[in-house]
Design an enzyme around this catalytic site. Structure first.
Site, PDB file in Angstrom:
ATOM      1  N   SER A  69      30.305  50.260 -23.300  1.00  0.00           N
ATOM      2  CA  SER A  69      30.740  51.399 -22.494  1.00  0.00           C
ATOM      3  C   SER A  69      30.004  52.667 -22.922  1.00  0.00           C
ATOM      4  O   SER A  69      28.779  52.710 -22.887  1.00  0.00           O
ATOM      5  CB  SER A  69      32.261  51.542 -22.602  1.00  0.00           C
ATOM      6  OG  SER A  69      32.782  52.384 -21.604  1.00  0.00           O
ATOM      7  N   ASP A  99      34.845  45.988 -12.741  1.00  0.00           N
ATOM      8  CA  ASP A  99      34.671  47.168 -13.586  1.00  0.00           C
ATOM      9  C   ASP A  99      34.061  48.294 -12.757  1.00  0.00           C
ATOM     10  O   ASP A  99      33.030  48.097 -12.103  1.00  0.00           O
ATOM     11  CB  ASP A  99      33.736  46.807 -14.748  1.00  0.00           C
ATOM     12  CG  ASP A  99      33.538  47.943 -15.749  1.00  0.00           C
ATOM     13  OD1 ASP A  99      34.008  49.070 -15.502  1.00  0.00           O
ATOM     14  OD2 ASP A  99      32.908  47.694 -16.787  1.00  0.00           O
ATOM     15  N   HIS A 136      36.588  45.631 -17.470  1.00  0.00           N
ATOM     16  CA  HIS A 136      36.082  46.507 -18.519  1.00  0.00           C
ATOM     17  C   HIS A 136      36.933  46.325 -19.773  1.00  0.00           C
ATOM     18  O   HIS A 136      38.149  46.167 -19.705  1.00  0.00           O
ATOM     19  CB  HIS A 136      36.161  47.962 -18.046  1.00  0.00           C
ATOM     20  CG  HIS A 136      35.439  48.920 -18.936  1.00  0.00           C
ATOM     21  ND1 HIS A 136      34.094  49.185 -18.799  1.00  0.00           N
ATOM     22  CD2 HIS A 136      35.865  49.687 -19.967  1.00  0.00           C
ATOM     23  CE1 HIS A 136      33.728  50.065 -19.707  1.00  0.00           C
ATOM     24  NE2 HIS A 136      34.784  50.381 -20.427  1.00  0.00           N
TER      25      HIS A 136
END
Length: 351
Positions: A194, A289, A319
């Site tokens: 991320s 996601d 995610h």
């Protein structure tokens, strides 16, 4: 009392995931199909349990509340450490003070090995060494390498580019102290998930354009790549799949509140004019996601620029799945595949 309650909740969570598949499906509800994909039962069940607990998103009224929420989630999701891994806390000196860091190695690894400098996710606002301790232990053990996890400064106390400055300082430290860390200057990779994936590829881009030794590989797990544009996946998966549309706005507003400055390629790496010469990369995305499309577009930009890249979509996952690998087998299966890609990428490094 809160500790006892958390232990009970963690046991209940694992008990639910141990139920027969029909029972888990009954709790999770009808299969979710969207954009030609079907959400994994493990992911759907986790989301359902989060909804029932009232924790449906990562942001909160204040950064500290959000950080405590992540700390609590970490305690619930990771109850047993990976066996056979030695971990040692250390500090990294920088111009802005000392950074906390943690060095991992498999217990049986006593010779030199590749080193992965890892930057944790959390939208540049939440997360720390402990939130990704399980992930780093898993990578170290199953890839057979050392991992240096970096605790960079968080926003909004320290806004862009503080996290990147710290990440660059940590990478430079790894290069300058390679022998002491059990590696060599030409065996150091960067990686993260991320926001950490964003930092990793920004470090790689800076290194290839400076006097710094280039990383040998990039491990980018559902990376943030562009803070300026809303893509289709953000519209499709912006609610109900852990990372929400509101979360993404909250994170970027804390990290870089000046909208006109978000096009800086150090933040929005997808907007960099030239991506040629970057190290080989593995870019993992999750089908459900909001970040999916920008990660895959970045992987395509790398390929178009002549960078060897593998783009892998785990189309049935959400995610943050690497942080839940202790809870359900589907998450761990995906992380094992990521480890395989890391091992393969490092085996191709220049001798």
């Amino acid at each position: 009392m809160s500790k006892v309650r958390e232990l009970v909740e963690a046991a209940a969570l694992r008990g639910i995931f141990a139920l027969p598949r029909p029972a888990r499906r009954l709790i999770a509800g009808r299969p979710i199909r969207l954009d030609g994909q079907e959400l994994a039962l493990d992911a759907q069940l986790l989301l359902k349990l989060q909804k029932l607990s009232g924790q449906e998103q990562l942001s909160a009224p204040t950064p500290e509340l959000a950080r405590e929420g992540m700390r609590r989630a970490t305690r619930l999701l990771t109850t047993s450490p990976v066996n056979g891994v030695v971990a040692a806390d250390r500090t990294i000196p920088t111009e802005n003070g000392e950074l906390p860091a943690r060095l991992y190695r498999p217990r049986e690894l006593t010779t030199t090995s590749p080193l992965l400098v890892f930057f944790h996710g959390g939208g540049w606002v939440i997360g720390d060494l402990n939130s990704h301790d399980d992930v780093c232990r898993f990578l170290a053990k199953h890839a057979g390498i050392r991992v240096l996890s970096v605790g960079y400064r968080l926003a909004p106390e320290f806004r862009f580019p503080a996290a990147l400055d710290d990440s660059l300082a940590a990478y430079r430290y790894a290069v300058d102290n390679a022998a002491e860390l059990g590696t060599s200057r030409d065996s150091i990779a960067v990686g993260g998930d991320s926001a950490g994936g964003n930092l990793a590829t920004s470090v790689a881009l800076h290194a290839t354009r400076s006097e710094l030794a280039d990383p040998v590989f990039q491990l980018l797990i559902y990376p943030t790549a562009d803070g300026t544009t809303r893509r289709r996946s953000r519209e499709l998966f912006g609610n109900g799949f852990l990372l929400t549309d509101a979360d993404m706005t909250w994170f970027i507003d804390h990290y870089q509140p000046e909208v006109e400055l978000r096009a800086d390629p150090r933040l929005s790496v997808l907007l960099a004019e030239d991506l040629s010469g970057l190290p080989p990369a593995y870019v993992a995305t999750a089908g459900f996601d909001p970040l999916r499309d920008e990660g895959e577009e970045y992987a395509q930009r790398l390929a178009d620029s002549g960078v060897p890249v593998i783009s892998r979509r785990f189309e049935d996952l959400i995610h943050g799945f690497i942080n839940a690998r202790q809870v359900a087998p589907r998450f761990q299966e995906a992380l094992f595949e990521i480890v395989g890609a890391l091992r393969a990428g490092l085996s191709l490094r220049k001798s």
